[in-house]
Design an enzyme around this catalytic site. Structure first.
Site, PDB file in Angstrom:
ATOM      1  N   ARG A 228       0.829  -1.196   0.000  1.00  0.00           N
ATOM      2  CA  ARG A 228       0.000   0.000   0.000  1.00  0.00           C
ATOM      3  C   ARG A 228       0.874   1.262   0.000  1.00  0.00           C
ATOM      4  NH1 ARG A 228      -3.625  -1.547   5.145  1.00  0.00           N
ATOM      5  NH2 ARG A 228      -1.634  -2.546   5.677  1.00  0.00           N
TER       6      ARG A 228
ATOM      7  N   TYR B 124      -0.960   4.395  10.681  1.00  0.00           N
ATOM      8  CA  TYR B 124      -1.319   3.404  11.698  1.00  0.00           C
ATOM      9  C   TYR B 124      -0.113   3.172  12.590  1.00  0.00           C
ATOM     10  CZ  TYR B 124      -5.557   2.122   9.104  1.00  0.00           C
ATOM     11  OH  TYR B 124      -6.781   2.135   8.479  1.00  0.00           O
TER      12      TYR B 124
ATOM     13  N   HIS C 242      -0.571   1.266  16.191  1.00  0.00           N
ATOM     14  CA  HIS C 242      -0.804   0.043  16.977  1.00  0.00           C
ATOM     15  C   HIS C 242       0.301  -0.136  18.019  1.00  0.00           C
ATOM     16  CE1 HIS C 242      -4.072  -1.072  14.307  1.00  0.00           C
ATOM     17  NE2 HIS C 242      -3.271  -0.940  13.270  1.00  0.00           N
TER      18      HIS C 242
ATOM     19  N   ASP D 180      -2.771  -7.031  14.875  1.00  0.00           N
ATOM     20  CA  ASP D 180      -2.082  -5.739  14.977  1.00  0.00           C
ATOM     21  C   ASP D 180      -2.120  -5.186  16.399  1.00  0.00           C
ATOM     22  OD1 ASP D 180      -1.035  -5.220  12.411  1.00  0.00           O
ATOM     23  OD2 ASP D 180      -3.007  -4.669  11.672  1.00  0.00           O
TER      24      ASP D 180
END
Length: 370
Positions: free
Chosen positions: A15, A94, A96, A270
């Site tokens: 991505r 992101y 996490h 995650d």
């Protein structure tokens, strides 16, 4: 603002933080966008598309971090990226952090401001920047489970849909949120027998309504979890506590009681995983077996569909990203939901669930932008 887009370097991650169409939006709003050469290739976006959108292509990640004030990514920064972050950087991606003390220490040491997609909220109490990837992950989870059930992949040799005269697989989904509902859409669409365990009664009513009784709902208790995982051919872990580590719902001792060749798919990996025996895997080596139960714990499931995932993600992140680019950290004063995304600032943890999970001090920075 100068916005930087490095190539993702986590294994099997294709991505990209900003597709070309998003770059054009930033440029149109007066910002400069710096893109690492080849950053979008995995998702099908050639450098020429970025140039056409108004971006500047630079040869490597070092140039992106050196030239940009805001870094827009998809996955959590890797160790080499922590070292490139400085107090002048805003990191938007992101994170996490709850199950990842090493990354947390790296971000704290950098002095950067780190804003996590997964803890940005909305007016309904939802997690709008997590939802698109939860939709993708929930759907991929079922495809992956179906493949893993096949004998040559270590499963029991069961076709998830069944055929006339032969029953389909029974799929147990732990959690009826965005991941769980999307997994149910795919599993039920394939003809599987589906049961969702959930603790929100309104959510169960919603699921029952949209599936018109096609999906079984059960209130999630310890007894219910134990009963359903023993009946299941596939268990999909889809539980989430925003910012915190996932609760362990399936214990090691349960595995020997489950069907041999059954499959656990941990979409919560995650956040540390909701099965006691979960550990992160990759798309190249997605599974391992413990006590006869096959575990699928790929930590970036949406990375398998990078074109779909990149576009779906940026549709959600773009308004927040443009706000940050226009106002810097002052954007947090303009949007209280974006302020909830702040996890790290100037060497301090600023999200309570992250601090609790890691046993670290929590500094309440939200008041400054309330």
């Amino acid at each position: 603002m100068r916005v930087g887009v490095p190539r993702e370097i986590k294994p099997d991650e294709y991505r990209v933080g900003l597709p070309p169409m998003a770059v054009r939006e930033y440029v149109t709003h007066g910002h400069e966008v710096i893109v690492e050469q080849g950053a979008g290739e995995g998702a099908g976006y050639a450098d020429a598309l970025y140039i056409r959108a108004g971006a500047t292509i630079v040869p490597d990640a070092a140039a992106v971090f050196a030239g940009a004030e805001m870094i827009v990514k998809v996955k959590e920064p890797q160790a080499v990226e922590w070292a490139r972050l400085t107090p002048r950087h805003i990191l938007f991606t992101y994170l996490h952090l709850a199950p990842d003390p090493a990354q947390t220490e790296g971000l704290l040491a950098s002095g950067c401001a780190a804003i996590a997609y997964e803890t940005v909220t909305d007016a309904q109490g939802g997690l709008p920047l997590l939802a698109p990837m939860s939709e993708v992950a929930g759907r991929i989870a079922v495809f992956s489970a179906g493949e893993t059930l096949l004998k040559h992949n270590g499963g029991m040799g069961l076709l998830i849909s069944g055929v006339p005269g032969v029953p389909p697989a029974r799929v147990c989904i732990l959690g009826g949120g965005v991941v769980g509902a999307n997994a149910a859409v795919m599993a039920a669409g394939l003809g599987a027998e589906v049961v969702i365990l959930e603790r929100s009664i309104p959510r169960m009513r919603y699921i029952d309504d949209i599936f018109a009784g096609r999906v079984i709902t059960r209130y999630s208790t310890i007894d219910a979890v134990e009963e359903e995982i023993l009946k299941a051919d596939v268990v999909i872990g889809a539980v989430l506590t925003a910012g915190a580590a996932a609760p362990k719902l399936v214990r090691r001792e349960h595995l020997s009681q489950m069907k041999p060749g059954s499959v656990l798919v941990d979409v919560s990996i995650d956040q540390g995983g909701c099965f006691e025996t979960s550990r992160p895997t990759t798309h190249k080596n997605p599974t391992y077996t413990i006590d006869g139960v096959v575990h699928y714990c790929v930590a970036n499931m949406p990375g398998a569909a990078p074109r779909t995932s990149s576009e779906a993600l940026v549709h959600a992140t773009l308004p927040f990203g443009l706000l940050l680019a226009a106002h810097g950290l002052d954007a947090l004063a303009k949007n209280k939901h974006l302020a909830k995304g702040l996890n790290v600032l100037k060497g301090q943890i600023t999200h309570p669930a992250v601090a609790e999970a890691l046993g670290k001090p929590f500094v309440d920075a939200y008041g400054a932008w309330a």
